[in-house]
Design an enzyme around this catalytic site. Structure first.
Site, PDB file in Angstrom:
ATOM      1  N   SER A 164       6.721  -2.390  13.099  1.00 55.36           N
ATOM      2  CA  SER A 164       5.591  -3.133  13.654  1.00 55.36           C
ATOM      3  C   SER A 164       4.648  -2.175  14.391  1.00 55.36           C
ATOM      4  O   SER A 164       5.154  -1.281  15.082  1.00 55.36           O
ATOM      5  CB  SER A 164       6.113  -4.194  14.620  1.00 55.36           C
ATOM      6  OG  SER A 164       5.056  -4.996  15.030  1.00 55.36           O
ATOM      7  N   GLU A 223       8.490  -0.990  -7.896  1.00 54.08           N
ATOM      8  CA  GLU A 223       9.130  -1.862  -6.899  1.00 54.08           C
ATOM      9  C   GLU A 223      10.502  -2.287  -7.428  1.00 54.08           C
ATOM     10  O   GLU A 223      10.608  -2.735  -8.554  1.00 54.08           O
ATOM     11  CB  GLU A 223       8.227  -3.081  -6.631  1.00 54.08           C
ATOM     12  CG  GLU A 223       8.868  -4.213  -5.870  1.00 54.08           C
ATOM     13  CD  GLU A 223       9.484  -3.790  -4.537  1.00 54.08           C
ATOM     14  OE1 GLU A 223       8.794  -3.130  -3.736  1.00 54.08           O
ATOM     15  OE2 GLU A 223      10.672  -4.125  -4.305  1.00 54.08           O
ATOM     16  N   THR A 266       8.000  -7.023   4.427  1.00 54.06           N
ATOM     17  CA  THR A 266       6.673  -7.659   4.462  1.00 54.06           C
ATOM     18  C   THR A 266       6.754  -9.187   4.518  1.00 54.06           C
ATOM     19  O   THR A 266       5.830  -9.849   4.982  1.00 54.06           O
ATOM     20  CB  THR A 266       5.855  -7.149   3.250  1.00 54.06           C
ATOM     21  OG1 THR A 266       5.623  -5.760   3.442  1.00 54.06           O
ATOM     22  CG2 THR A 266       4.546  -7.875   3.080  1.00 54.06           C
ATOM     23  N   ARG A 280      13.505  -3.834  10.506  1.00 54.22           N
ATOM     24  CA  ARG A 280      12.371  -2.948  10.802  1.00 54.22           C
ATOM     25  C   ARG A 280      12.684  -1.533  10.335  1.00 54.22           C
ATOM     26  O   ARG A 280      13.771  -1.020  10.608  1.00 54.22           O
ATOM     27  CB  ARG A 280      12.097  -2.896  12.308  1.00 54.22           C
ATOM     28  CG  ARG A 280      11.739  -4.225  12.951  1.00 54.22           C
ATOM     29  CD  ARG A 280      11.658  -4.021  14.463  1.00 54.22           C
ATOM     30  NE  ARG A 280      11.345  -5.236  15.192  1.00 54.22           N
ATOM     31  CZ  ARG A 280      12.242  -6.143  15.568  1.00 54.22           C
ATOM     32  NH1 ARG A 280      13.513  -6.003  15.241  1.00 54.22           N
ATOM     33  NH2 ARG A 280      11.871  -7.206  16.267  1.00 54.22           N
ATOM     34  N   SER A 319       6.947 -11.425  11.616  1.00 58.12           N
ATOM     35  CA  SER A 319       6.230 -12.471  12.363  1.00 58.12           C
ATOM     36  C   SER A 319       4.884 -12.805  11.735  1.00 58.12           C
ATOM     37  O   SER A 319       4.228 -13.750  12.163  1.00 58.12           O
ATOM     38  CB  SER A 319       5.993 -12.026  13.811  1.00 58.12           C
ATOM     39  OG  SER A 319       7.184 -11.618  14.418  1.00 58.12           O
ATOM     40  N   LYS A 325       8.051  -5.885  21.757  1.00 65.30           N
ATOM     41  CA  LYS A 325       7.034  -6.868  22.179  1.00 65.30           C
ATOM     42  C   LYS A 325       7.713  -8.149  22.633  1.00 65.30           C
ATOM     43  O   LYS A 325       7.058  -9.087  23.050  1.00 65.30           O
ATOM     44  CB  LYS A 325       6.081  -7.141  21.025  1.00 65.30           C
ATOM     45  CG  LYS A 325       5.322  -5.897  20.586  1.00 65.30           C
ATOM     46  CD  LYS A 325       4.330  -6.215  19.492  1.00 65.30           C
ATOM     47  CE  LYS A 325       3.740  -4.956  18.888  1.00 65.30           C
ATOM     48  NZ  LYS A 325       4.675  -4.223  18.001  1.00 65.30           N
ATOM     49  N   HIS A 327      -1.693  -8.135  14.916  1.00 60.27           N
ATOM     50  CA  HIS A 327      -1.634  -7.962  16.363  1.00 60.27           C
ATOM     51  C   HIS A 327      -2.996  -7.627  16.959  1.00 60.27           C
ATOM     52  O   HIS A 327      -3.776  -6.865  16.355  1.00 60.27           O
ATOM     53  CB  HIS A 327      -0.683  -6.825  16.722  1.00 60.27           C
ATOM     54  CG  HIS A 327       0.755  -7.232  16.654  1.00 60.27           C
ATOM     55  ND1 HIS A 327       1.324  -8.075  17.593  1.00 60.27           N
ATOM     56  CD2 HIS A 327       1.732  -6.938  15.769  1.00 60.27           C
ATOM     57  CE1 HIS A 327       2.598  -8.262  17.282  1.00 60.27           C
ATOM     58  NE2 HIS A 327       2.873  -7.584  16.183  1.00 60.27           N
ATOM     59  N   ILE A 336       7.111   2.863   9.169  1.00 60.54           N
ATOM     60  CA  ILE A 336       6.087   1.812   9.301  1.00 60.54           C
ATOM     61  C   ILE A 336       6.778   0.516   9.735  1.00 60.54           C
ATOM     62  O   ILE A 336       6.971  -0.415   8.946  1.00 60.54           O
ATOM     63  CB  ILE A 336       5.289   1.630   7.981  1.00 60.54           C
ATOM     64  CG1 ILE A 336       4.859   2.974   7.393  1.00 60.54           C
ATOM     65  CG2 ILE A 336       4.089   0.715   8.236  1.00 60.54           C
ATOM     66  CD1 ILE A 336       3.880   3.780   8.229  1.00 60.54           C
TER      67      ILE A 336
HETATM   68  C1  FAD Z   1      11.421  -8.555  12.436  1.00 61.03           C
HETATM   69  C2  FAD Z   1      10.108  -7.929  12.110  1.00 61.03           C
HETATM   70  C3  FAD Z   1       8.923  -8.398  12.685  1.00 61.03           C
HETATM   71  C4  FAD Z   1       7.710  -7.804  12.400  1.00 61.03           C
HETATM   72  N1  FAD Z   1       6.552  -8.375  12.848  1.00 61.03           N
HETATM   73  C5  FAD Z   1       5.365  -7.805  12.532  1.00 61.03           C
HETATM   74  C6  FAD Z   1       4.146  -8.418  12.912  1.00 61.03           C
HETATM   75  O1  FAD Z   1       4.120  -9.523  13.438  1.00 61.03           O
HETATM   76  N2  FAD Z   1       2.991  -7.764  12.666  1.00 61.03           N
HETATM   77  C7  FAD Z   1       2.963  -6.559  12.055  1.00 61.03           C
HETATM   78  O2  FAD Z   1       1.886  -5.992  11.920  1.00 61.03           O
HETATM   79  N3  FAD Z   1       4.099  -5.989  11.609  1.00 61.03           N
HETATM   80  C8  FAD Z   1       5.286  -6.594  11.808  1.00 61.03           C
HETATM   81  N4  FAD Z   1       6.447  -6.044  11.366  1.00 61.03           N
HETATM   82  C9  FAD Z   1       6.380  -4.812  10.616  1.00 61.03           C
HETATM   83  C10 FAD Z   1       5.945  -5.064   9.186  1.00 61.03           C
HETATM   84  O3  FAD Z   1       6.622  -6.148   8.603  1.00 61.03           O
HETATM   85  C11 FAD Z   1       6.210  -3.791   8.405  1.00 61.03           C
HETATM   86  O4  FAD Z   1       5.620  -2.699   9.076  1.00 61.03           O
HETATM   87  C12 FAD Z   1       5.623  -3.848   7.007  1.00 61.03           C
HETATM   88  O5  FAD Z   1       6.036  -5.005   6.315  1.00 61.03           O
HETATM   89  C13 FAD Z   1       6.076  -2.602   6.277  1.00 61.03           C
HETATM   90  O6  FAD Z   1       5.641  -2.697   4.949  1.00 61.03           O
HETATM   91  P1  FAD Z   1       6.203  -1.686   3.902  1.00 61.03           P
HETATM   92  O7  FAD Z   1       5.439  -1.919   2.659  1.00 61.03           O
HETATM   93  O8  FAD Z   1       6.226  -0.302   4.486  1.00 61.03           O
HETATM   94  O9  FAD Z   1       7.757  -2.067   3.770  1.00 61.03           O
HETATM   95  P2  FAD Z   1       8.448  -3.199   2.877  1.00 61.03           P
HETATM   96  O10 FAD Z   1       7.746  -4.474   2.933  1.00 61.03           O
HETATM   97  O11 FAD Z   1       9.891  -3.183   3.243  1.00 61.03           O
HETATM   98  O12 FAD Z   1       8.262  -2.628   1.404  1.00 61.03           O
HETATM   99  C14 FAD Z   1       8.982  -1.524   0.916  1.00 61.03           C
HETATM  100  C15 FAD Z   1       9.293  -1.815  -0.524  1.00 61.03           C
HETATM  101  O13 FAD Z   1       9.921  -0.682  -1.098  1.00 61.03           O
HETATM  102  C16 FAD Z   1      10.823  -1.165  -2.076  1.00 61.03           C
HETATM  103  N5  FAD Z   1      11.795  -0.109  -2.370  1.00 61.03           N
HETATM  104  C17 FAD Z   1      12.708   0.431  -1.526  1.00 61.03           C
HETATM  105  N6  FAD Z   1      13.457   1.353  -2.179  1.00 61.03           N
HETATM  106  C18 FAD Z   1      12.995   1.393  -3.456  1.00 61.03           C
HETATM  107  C19 FAD Z   1      13.390   2.143  -4.598  1.00 61.03           C
HETATM  108  N7  FAD Z   1      14.412   3.011  -4.572  1.00 61.03           N
HETATM  109  N8  FAD Z   1      12.723   1.946  -5.758  1.00 61.03           N
HETATM  110  C20 FAD Z   1      11.692   1.045  -5.816  1.00 61.03           C
HETATM  111  N9  FAD Z   1      11.295   0.293  -4.751  1.00 61.03           N
HETATM  112  C21 FAD Z   1      11.938   0.470  -3.591  1.00 61.03           C
HETATM  113  C22 FAD Z   1      11.448  -2.380  -1.391  1.00 61.03           C
HETATM  114  O14 FAD Z   1      12.060  -3.261  -2.313  1.00 61.03           O
HETATM  115  C23 FAD Z   1      10.262  -2.985  -0.670  1.00 61.03           C
HETATM  116  O15 FAD Z   1       9.642  -4.023  -1.393  1.00 61.03           O
HETATM  117  C24 FAD Z   1       7.680  -6.660  11.574  1.00 61.03           C
HETATM  118  C25 FAD Z   1       8.854  -6.207  10.970  1.00 61.03           C
HETATM  119  C26 FAD Z   1      10.053  -6.864  11.190  1.00 61.03           C
HETATM  120  C27 FAD Z   1      11.271  -6.438  10.445  1.00 61.03           C
END
Ligand code: FAD
Length: 361
Positions: A340, A31, A41, A313, A45, A252, A49, A338
């Site tokens: 919402s 990370e 993450t 997003r 919101s 949504k 859902h 990935i």
């Molecule tokens: C405005 C908004 C509202 C949302 N509301 C909802 C909701 O209500 N309910 C729901 O189910 N979903 C919701 N989502 C979607 C949800 O937040 C995401 O789908 C989810 O958090 C994705 O998780 P992730 O682990 O894929 O991404 P992230 O949480 O972004 O994690 C990816 C990680 O990769 C790391 N990373 C990136 N590049 C590198 C690298 N080169 N080397 C090492 N680490 C790296 C980053 O630092 C980060 O920590 C929403 C998203 C947004 C933006």
């Protein structure tokens, strides 16, 4: 040589590490930030859902994994002792056209055997005293809730650590080389990591990571910013359930979302941008939130807003999640697009990666 290196410690990478840690494999999660779950993450919101809000015509895999994820959260928040609020959600209609679309939404829910109960304006006002006088009717989605996604990832990390997984934080992957045995990843901390498989769970950076391995990734990142304002814990009783407008074609909409800690999030907007990391809050964004929220509720105590924030997003150029092996180097696994409902789907995404992609049973 590790069996798996997971790039990205958001809710998706952390759930995948947790899931794979039960299978006697060597695993490192990398990370770039100092802590897990600080990017998308934590800037969302935080809604688990109702599957009613994730219909299959917006992506079959999304709908399937959101349904399975929603079901998994109903128990996991309790077994893992994660702060959560099982308060349900209302979808609110304010005109004839929306009343008709509410009906269609309910029909679709019934067809899928999902919970969606019609409620009239008087009954609604008894449950939610601040509902706008314009609201004509609603649909109650019992299985929606909010959960503290940061606490969830911290808890998963502790369990996963005790299962032998290594977490490397403050370590950004800069380059990935394909080798005969698998992959060699190098970081901005001048370390190298060797792995048979790389799992790309880098959120909005997924295409950047994919381009380190593939000449032609099969998706393009289309980041969408979502802005919020937050009412303080002192306004805890302003609303009880999450409030949605009737959904439009591509989002949504802007919601009112009570959190487990008593704060209430108002948002998000949805604005396409090219930047992967510009999470500024704009006056246009805040105006858009006010105007949308005012159609759902009256007497909003905007003067108490304690903070604003935005999340980006990890939307891609296709509706569905993109989960699968690389067409160029099959040991590289994409968990991309990935957006919402990624929080909702995360437990099911992890199981899907293990069972359907890695065939680990
Ligand atoms: C405005 C908004 C509202 C949302 N509301 C909802 C909701 O209500 N309910 C729901 O189910 N979903 C919701 N989502 C979607 C949800 O937040 C995401 O789908 C989810 O958090 C994705 O998780 P992730 O682990 O894929 O991404 P992230 O949480 O972004 O994690 C990816 C990680 O990769 C790391 N990373 C990136 N590049 C590198 C690298 N080169 N080397 C090492 N680490 C790296 C980053 O630092 C980060 O920590 C929403 C998203 C947004 C933006």
């Amino acid at each position: 040589m590790q069996d798996f290196v997971i790039v990205g410690g958001g809710v998706v990478g952390t759930f995948i590490a947790f899931e794979l840690s039960k299978y006697n494999k060597t695993i490192t999660l990398i990370e770039k930030e100092k802590d897990l779950a600080t990017v998308q993450t934590r800037h969302n919101s935080a809604l688990v859902h109702s599957p009613v809000m994730v219909p299959p015509n917006k992506g079959k895999l999304k709908a399937k994994l959101a349904l399975e994820g929603n079901r998994a959260y109903q128990t996991l928040v309790e077994t893992l002792n994660i702060p959560h609020l099982k308060n349900g959600a209302y979808v609110l209609a304010v005109n004839d056209d929306e009343m008709e679309r509410l009906h269609t939404l309910q029909e679709a829910a019934i067809e899928r055997n999902l919970n969606a109960e019609r409620i009239g304006p008087d009954a609604l006002r008894q449950k939610e005293k601040n509902i706008s006088p314009d609201v004509r009717g609603g649909l109650f989605l019992k299985d929606a809730m909010t959960a503290d996604t940061y606490a969830l990832c911290q808890t998963l990390e502790q369990i996963t650590l005790s299962n032998g997984v290594t977490f490397k934080k403050a370590t950004r992957i800069r380059d990935i080389r394909v080798t005969e045995e698998g992959f060699t990843l190098s970081s901005d901390t001048d370390e190298t990591f060797r792995a048979k498989h790389v799992i790309n769970a880098a959120g909005v950076q997924a295409e950047t990571i994919a381009r380190m391995v593939e000449k032609t990734p099969r998706y393009t990142m289309k980041p969408h910013r979502g802005e919020y304002m937050v009412l303080p814990e002192s306004q805890r009783h302003f609303v009880n359930a999450t409030l949605f407008p009737v959904p439009q074609h591509d989002t949504k909409g802007i919601l009112v979302i009570p959190q487990p800690d008593g704060t209430i999030r108002l948002g998000p907007t949805s604005t396409y941008q090219t930047s992967l990391d510009d999470a500024s809050v704009t006056s246009e964004g805040l105006d858009a939130i006010r105007s949308a929220v005012d159609t759902l509720v009256s007497n909003v105590p905007y003067e108490t807003v304690e903070t604003t924030y935005a999340g980006i997003r990890s939307t891609i150029d296709q509706d569905d999640f993109y989960i699968g092996r690389s067409h160029e180097h099959p040991g590289f696994i994409h968990v991309a697009g990935i957006d919402s409902p990624g929080v909702t789907s995360a437990p099911a995404i992890a199981r899907y990666v293990r069972e359907e992609i890695l065939k680990l049973k």
